[in-house]
Scaffold this motif. Structure first.
Motif, PDB file in Angstrom:
ATOM      1  N   PRO A  34       0.742  -1.238  -0.023  1.00 10.57           N
ATOM      2  CA  PRO A  34       0.042  -0.076  -0.039  1.00 10.57           C
ATOM      3  C   PRO A  34       0.824   1.308  -0.049  1.00 10.57           C
ATOM      4  CG  PRO A  34      -0.165  -1.091   2.232  1.00 10.57           C
ATOM      5  CD  PRO A  34       0.540  -2.133   1.072  1.00 10.57           C
ATOM      6  N   ASP A  35       2.070   1.128   0.550  1.00 13.56           N
ATOM      7  CA  ASP A  35       2.902   2.438   0.417  1.00 13.56           C
ATOM      8  C   ASP A  35       3.815   2.456  -0.726  1.00 13.56           C
ATOM      9  OD1 ASP A  35       2.048   3.030   2.948  1.00 13.56           O
ATOM     10  OD2 ASP A  35       3.581   1.871   3.983  1.00 13.56           O
ATOM     11  N   ALA A  36       3.678   1.945  -1.811  1.00 12.37           N
ATOM     12  CA  ALA A  36       4.365   1.826  -3.081  1.00 12.37           C
ATOM     13  C   ALA A  36       4.117   3.111  -3.769  1.00 12.37           C
ATOM     14  CB  ALA A  36       3.994   0.722  -4.103  1.00 12.37           C
ATOM     15  N   ALA A  48       7.318   2.017  -6.983  1.00 10.24           N
ATOM     16  CA  ALA A  48       8.865   1.792  -6.335  1.00 10.24           C
ATOM     17  C   ALA A  48       8.078   1.270  -4.841  1.00 10.24           C
ATOM     18  CB  ALA A  48       9.215   2.964  -6.104  1.00 10.24           C
ATOM     19  N   LEU A  49       8.837   0.189  -4.535  1.00 13.37           N
ATOM     20  CA  LEU A  49       8.388  -0.586  -3.272  1.00 13.37           C
ATOM     21  C   LEU A  49       9.289   0.042  -2.026  1.00 13.37           C
ATOM     22  CD1 LEU A  49       8.840  -4.080  -4.800  1.00 13.37           C
ATOM     23  CD2 LEU A  49       6.641  -2.561  -4.414  1.00 13.37           C
ATOM     24  N   VAL A  50      10.244   0.865  -2.189  1.00 12.64           N
ATOM     25  CA  VAL A  50      10.698   1.766  -1.240  1.00 12.64           C
ATOM     26  C   VAL A  50      10.971   3.094  -1.641  1.00 12.64           C
ATOM     27  CG1 VAL A  50      12.219  -0.396  -0.510  1.00 12.64           C
ATOM     28  CG2 VAL A  50      13.253   0.920  -1.944  1.00 12.64           C
ATOM     29  N   PRO A  51      11.061   4.064  -0.701  1.00 13.59           N
ATOM     30  CA  PRO A  51      11.155   5.417  -0.938  1.00 13.59           C
ATOM     31  C   PRO A  51      12.464   5.618  -2.123  1.00 13.59           C
ATOM     32  CG  PRO A  51      10.701   5.324   1.168  1.00 13.59           C
ATOM     33  CD  PRO A  51      10.991   3.742   0.942  1.00 13.59           C
ATOM     34  N   GLY A  52      12.384   6.520  -3.117  1.00 10.47           N
ATOM     35  CA  GLY A  52      13.525   6.468  -4.082  1.00 10.47           C
ATOM     36  C   GLY A  52      14.111   5.447  -4.764  1.00 10.47           C
ATOM     37  N   GLY A  53      12.931   4.274  -4.747  1.00 12.90           N
ATOM     38  CA  GLY A  53      13.427   3.182  -5.476  1.00 12.90           C
ATOM     39  C   GLY A  53      13.999   3.045  -6.585  1.00 12.90           C
ATOM     40  N   LYS A  54      14.839   2.546  -7.130  1.00 17.43           N
ATOM     41  CA  LYS A  54      15.429   2.332  -8.662  1.00 17.43           C
ATOM     42  C   LYS A  54      15.013   1.205  -9.083  1.00 17.43           C
ATOM     43  CE  LYS A  54      17.969   5.864  -7.673  1.00 17.43           C
ATOM     44  NZ  LYS A  54      17.459   7.354  -8.235  1.00 17.43           N
ATOM     45  N   ARG A  55      14.980   0.884 -10.520  1.00 19.39           N
ATOM     46  CA  ARG A  55      14.530  -0.026 -11.339  1.00 19.39           C
ATOM     47  C   ARG A  55      14.423  -1.334 -10.453  1.00 19.39           C
ATOM     48  NH1 ARG A  55      12.060  -3.605 -12.738  1.00 19.39           N
ATOM     49  NH2 ARG A  55      12.273  -4.786 -14.762  1.00 19.39           N
ATOM     50  N   ASP A  56      15.574  -1.797  -9.831  1.00 23.41           N
ATOM     51  CA  ASP A  56      15.571  -3.044  -8.983  1.00 23.41           C
ATOM     52  C   ASP A  56      14.741  -3.275  -7.934  1.00 23.41           C
ATOM     53  OD1 ASP A  56      17.470  -4.209 -10.764  1.00 23.41           O
ATOM     54  OD2 ASP A  56      19.107  -4.210  -9.270  1.00 23.41           O
ATOM     55  N   GLN A  57      14.210  -1.988  -7.415  1.00 21.49           N
ATOM     56  CA  GLN A  57      13.168  -2.029  -6.505  1.00 21.49           C
ATOM     57  C   GLN A  57      11.812  -1.553  -6.745  1.00 21.49           C
ATOM     58  OE1 GLN A  57      15.993   1.034  -4.581  1.00 21.49           O
ATOM     59  NE2 GLN A  57      16.577  -0.410  -2.947  1.00 21.49           N
ATOM     60  N   GLN A  58      11.446  -1.808  -8.127  1.00 21.19           N
ATOM     61  CA  GLN A  58      10.263  -1.417  -8.438  1.00 21.19           C
ATOM     62  C   GLN A  58       9.635  -2.749  -9.109  1.00 21.19           C
ATOM     63  OE1 GLN A  58      10.782   1.554 -11.687  1.00 21.19           O
ATOM     64  NE2 GLN A  58      11.873   2.895 -10.168  1.00 21.19           N
ATOM     65  N   ILE A  59       8.032  -2.510  -9.278  1.00 22.33           N
ATOM     66  CA  ILE A  59       7.345  -3.337 -10.222  1.00 22.33           C
ATOM     67  C   ILE A  59       6.617  -2.763 -11.096  1.00 22.33           C
ATOM     68  CG2 ILE A  59       5.458  -4.812  -9.810  1.00 22.33           C
ATOM     69  CD1 ILE A  59       6.173  -5.850  -7.256  1.00 22.33           C
ATOM     70  N   MET A  60       6.994  -3.010 -12.441  1.00 22.17           N
ATOM     71  CA  MET A  60       6.135  -2.567 -13.525  1.00 22.17           C
ATOM     72  C   MET A  60       5.067  -3.287 -14.190  1.00 22.17           C
ATOM     73  SD  MET A  60       9.892  -1.079 -14.958  1.00 22.17           S
ATOM     74  CE  MET A  60       9.178  -1.160 -16.568  1.00 22.17           C
ATOM     75  N   ILE A  61       4.269  -2.392 -14.872  1.00 19.05           N
ATOM     76  CA  ILE A  61       3.108  -3.524 -15.585  1.00 19.05           C
ATOM     77  C   ILE A  61       2.874  -2.609 -16.875  1.00 19.05           C
ATOM     78  CG2 ILE A  61       1.853  -4.018 -13.507  1.00 19.05           C
ATOM     79  CD1 ILE A  61      -0.151  -1.493 -14.030  1.00 19.05           C
TER      80      ILE A  61
END
Length: 117
Positions: A34-36, A48-61
């Motif tokens: 919920p905080d994405a 972004a799954l974490v604040p400031g998350g880069k590509r490795d810390q993201q889920i894309m659709i």
């Protein structure tokens, strides 16, 4: 390539079946994380799954004419390989056909697994 201001704009610009599938994916992602933070990466919706998350810390659709793409991470695709055997997959992606319901429970579990790593 069209630039969209929001993920909602991106989804609403898709054909009806694609838009419905993208809404379901988005709901699954936000149910599990919920905080994405919603953003765009490579011109497609990302979370972004974490604040400031880069590509490795993201889920894309992404939306396509006959399917939606879900890009959680190669490790997640590998972990759930047996449950994804009925879908076309890439190293870090899976294609969910617009003609079939999104496997919501599986998508939520995939996002939760991604949050563990």
């Amino acid at each position: 390539m069209t630039k969209y201001s929001t993920i909602t704009d991106y989804i609403n610009a898709q054909p009806a079946e694609t838009a419905a599938a993208l809404r379901e994916l988005r709901d699954c992602i936000l149910r599990a994380a919920p905080d994405a933070l919603e953003l765009f990466n490579y011109g497609v919706p990302a979370f972004a799954l974490v604040p400031g998350g880069k590509r490795d810390q993201q889920i894309m659709i992404a939306g396509y004419a006959r399917h939606v793409g879900f890009y959680p991470h190669p490790s997640v695709i590998e972990f759930f390989a047996s449950e994804l055997s009925g879908y076309k997959r890439g190293k870090g992606s899976v294609q969910f056909p617009n003609s079939r319901p999104i496997p919501s429970d599986l998508v939520v579990r995939m996002v939760l697994k991604r949050l563990e790593w």
